[in-house]
Design an enzyme around this catalytic site. Structure first.
Site, PDB file in Angstrom:
ATOM      1  N   ASN A   1     -98.831 -37.957  36.671  1.00 41.52           N
ATOM      2  CA  ASN A   1     -99.634 -38.405  37.972  1.00 41.52           C
ATOM      3  C   ASN A   1    -101.134 -38.685  37.470  1.00 41.52           C
ATOM      4  OD1 ASN A   1    -100.200 -39.012  40.600  1.00 41.52           O
ATOM      5  ND2 ASN A   1     -98.534 -37.310  41.354  1.00 41.52           N
TER       6      ASN A   1
ATOM      7  N   HIS B   1     -88.115 -40.446  35.184  1.00 36.78           N
ATOM      8  CA  HIS B   1     -89.111 -41.184  35.289  1.00 36.78           C
ATOM      9  C   HIS B   1     -89.596 -42.004  34.195  1.00 36.78           C
ATOM     10  CE1 HIS B   1     -89.578 -39.304  39.261  1.00 36.78           C
ATOM     11  NE2 HIS B   1     -91.055 -39.609  39.530  1.00 36.78           N
TER      12      HIS B   1
ATOM     13  N   GLY C   1     -92.068 -37.610  45.929  1.00 33.81           N
ATOM     14  CA  GLY C   1     -92.080 -38.832  46.575  1.00 33.81           C
ATOM     15  C   GLY C   1     -91.416 -38.726  47.796  1.00 33.81           C
TER      16      GLY C   1
ATOM     17  N   ARG D   1    -126.520 -75.895  27.452  1.00 37.32           N
ATOM     18  CA  ARG D   1    -127.722 -75.792  28.111  1.00 37.32           C
ATOM     19  C   ARG D   1    -127.607 -74.460  29.073  1.00 37.32           C
ATOM     20  NH1 ARG D   1    -129.474 -79.560  33.029  1.00 37.32           N
ATOM     21  NH2 ARG D   1    -128.040 -80.926  31.776  1.00 37.32           N
TER      22      ARG D   1
ATOM     23  N   TYR E   1     -95.402 -28.600  48.155  1.00 41.69           N
ATOM     24  CA  TYR E   1     -95.373 -29.954  47.111  1.00 41.69           C
ATOM     25  C   TYR E   1     -95.746 -29.752  45.872  1.00 41.69           C
ATOM     26  CZ  TYR E   1     -95.118 -34.868  45.761  1.00 41.69           C
ATOM     27  OH  TYR E   1     -94.992 -35.948  45.033  1.00 41.69           O
TER      28      TYR E   1
END
Length: 520
Positions: A202, A89, A66, A291, A59
């Protein structure tokens, strides 16, 4: 102070620091790859080359990505695969992201590459460094990242510039064709090899870059808020006794103690505070917005401290998928998921909204003649004829309302993608984008409190404010006139904002307000 002329940050014998990242992203410091980093890059690439030569699909090296990860890609098509990945992309839309954000994203991606777990060639990393040092900033659009599998579209826009496509801006902001800009600066465009397109896209670099930039601004704004709150307390004839160290110690949150210490220091030596300290003062308690300022500011400080810890851990991380391990294995993982960043990006928007809300309440109190203890209505020179700061408070209220909307978390709104392969995403990029808007909004709100409190303190004359708060008033009067008839207020608000953003306010009050351990 960092030397921004030449900054070697990628030796990675230790993690990148927040100050180093800001020096490059915001102030133009240079970067370089050390010999150790180049050796790591070379070794990791040798492992990738071995996997690329194998007939076994791997891979990111010899497969699709994907939901298309099951397809084996022949060697002659892998260059096309990497280029196609980057082009497809780089699918962002919307306005261009700020230059400092893109530079931060680029430096963080380069740092991860240099860690030697991504498998890119040394020449590819050196081209990215050259792009940073030449001041060429790829055009990155606001929408396109879901905060998982990396900030994909933003990082792809940077990678597109590396291959000589898309658009960049130079130091002057001029829009240029990326290929022409690379050639003009003597930078050779990259022809991507196996794994490189994936390695360049990535990562959680955009989210982390925006977190670090926001934290830098928030540290300064927290210090500013302590002083503007002290100015309001003084202007409203409030007491400083509630900020006493022994009272704060009963609830030992470190941020609360820090803010209370700063407020006490800011009010030290005030003639105005001293004027109502005796037995003739019948007021029992101040309003909560006065306060309880150390409690709210302190909780915000402690939230920022937690976010600092997360940012520092991420700066020491190498985010990629798959990663090359030292024994040569290429392993898939889930480290690209942005949840650790998304949660704190969302978290920080909550105290920002709450601090701004409290500052707006103090401002409103100074403008209300029924609650301001002797100040004219809306601090106007001639109430009725003049409106004073009435509408400045409207502007504050509008910003505070927006900040409350920005405090709604993005990280709970996962939208599945990639044919359900990426079925849970962090939305951390969206959380980071709204945090940047929140930081800007808080700056505006504090600037208006600063304007209002300064005018109220002037109206307490002849009593003089404390040296600390007085230094803030004196600084403002170099840019904004004191009490008088109505005039165009928008430029005054902008001038006050500028004093806060540029650090002039912090420098002016620092000699009077900085306490032990307070380095900012």
């Amino acid at each position: 102070m960092l030397d921004t002329a030449q900054l070697s940050i990628l030796d990675l014998d230790g993690p990148l620091t927040r100050d180093e990242l800001v020096a490059v992203a915001r102030h133009g410091a240079k970067v370089r790859l050390s010999r150790a980093a180049l050796r790591r890059l070379t070794l990791a690439r040798e492992h990738v080359d071995l996997l690329a030569a194998s007939d076994v699909p791997t891979y990111g090296v010899s497969t699709g990505f994907g939901a298309l990860a099951t397809r084996h890609i022949p060697r002659e098509r892998r260059g096309v695969l990497q280029r196609s990945l980057i082009r497809s992309h780089a699918a962002g839309a919307g306005a261009a992201v700020e230059r400092e954000v893109v530079r931060a994203l680029m430096v963080l991606r380069l740092r991860t590459l240099a860690a030697g777990h991504s498998g890119v060639r040394p020449a590819t990393a050196e081209t990215l460094a050259a792009l940073i040092n030449a001041g060429l900033t790829p055009v990155v659009h606001e929408y396109g990242s879901l905060g998982c599998s990396g900030d994909l579209a933003p990082l792809a826009a940077v990678a597109l510039a590396l291959v000589g496509e898309g658009a960049v801006t130079d130091d002057s902001g001029a829009l240029l064709d990326a290929g022409n800009a690379l050639r003009a600066n003597g930078i050779k465009a990259v022809t991507l090899a196996e794994k490189e397109g994936l390695a360049l896209t990535n990562g959680t670099d955009g989210m982390l870059g925006m977190l670090v930039l926001a934290l830098t601004d928030l540290h300064a704004l927290l210090d500013i808020a302590d002083v503007t709150a002290a100015m309001s307390v003084e202007a409203l004839l409030g007491t400083d006794r509630v900020f006493a160290a022994d009272l704060q110690a009963l609830r030992p949150h470190p941020g609360q103690a820090h803010s209370a210490t700063r407020m006490r220091a800011a009010l030290r030596g005030s003639e105005i505070v001293a004027s109502h300290r005796g037995p003739d003062c019948h007021r029992v308690q101040d309003a909560y917005s006065l306060r309880c300022a150390p409690q709210v500011h302190g909780a915000a400080r402690d939230t920022v401290t937690h976010a600092d810890t997360v940012a520092d851990r991420e700066l020491a991380s190498a985010i990629d998928n798959p990663v090359v391990l030292t024994d040569g294995r290429l392993e898939s993982n889930g480290n690209f998921h942005g949840a650790p960043l998304a949660y704190v990006l969302d978290f920080l928007a909550i105290p920002i909204a709450d601090m701004a809300s409290m500052a707006e309440r103090r401002t409103d109190r100074m403008l209300d003649a029924a609650r301001s203890h002797g100040l004219p209505a809306f601090l106007a020179a001639d109430p009725g004829v003049d409106s004073g700061y009435m509408i400045a408070q409207y502007t504050q209220a509008a910003v505070v309302s927006e900040l409350k909307r920005l405090a709604v978390p993005a990280s709970v709104d996962s939208i599945p993608s990639s044919a359900m392969q990426e079925d849970h995403v962090s939305m951390g990029w969206s959380a980071a984008r709204k945090l940047r808007r929140a930081v800007d909004g808080l700056t505006t709100v504090l600037a208006i409190e600063y304007l209002t409190a300064a005018r109220a303190l002037d109206l307490r004359a002849p009593l003089r404010p404390a040296p600390g708060t007085g230094a803030a008033v004196t600084l403002l009067r170099t840019q904004v006139e004191g009490p008088g008839p109505d005039r165009h207020l928008a430029p005054d608000i902008a001038a006050a904002e500028s004093l806060l953003r540029t650090g002039a306010f912090t420098r002016a009050v620092a000699p009077h307000v900085l306490g032990p351990g307070d380095s900012r």
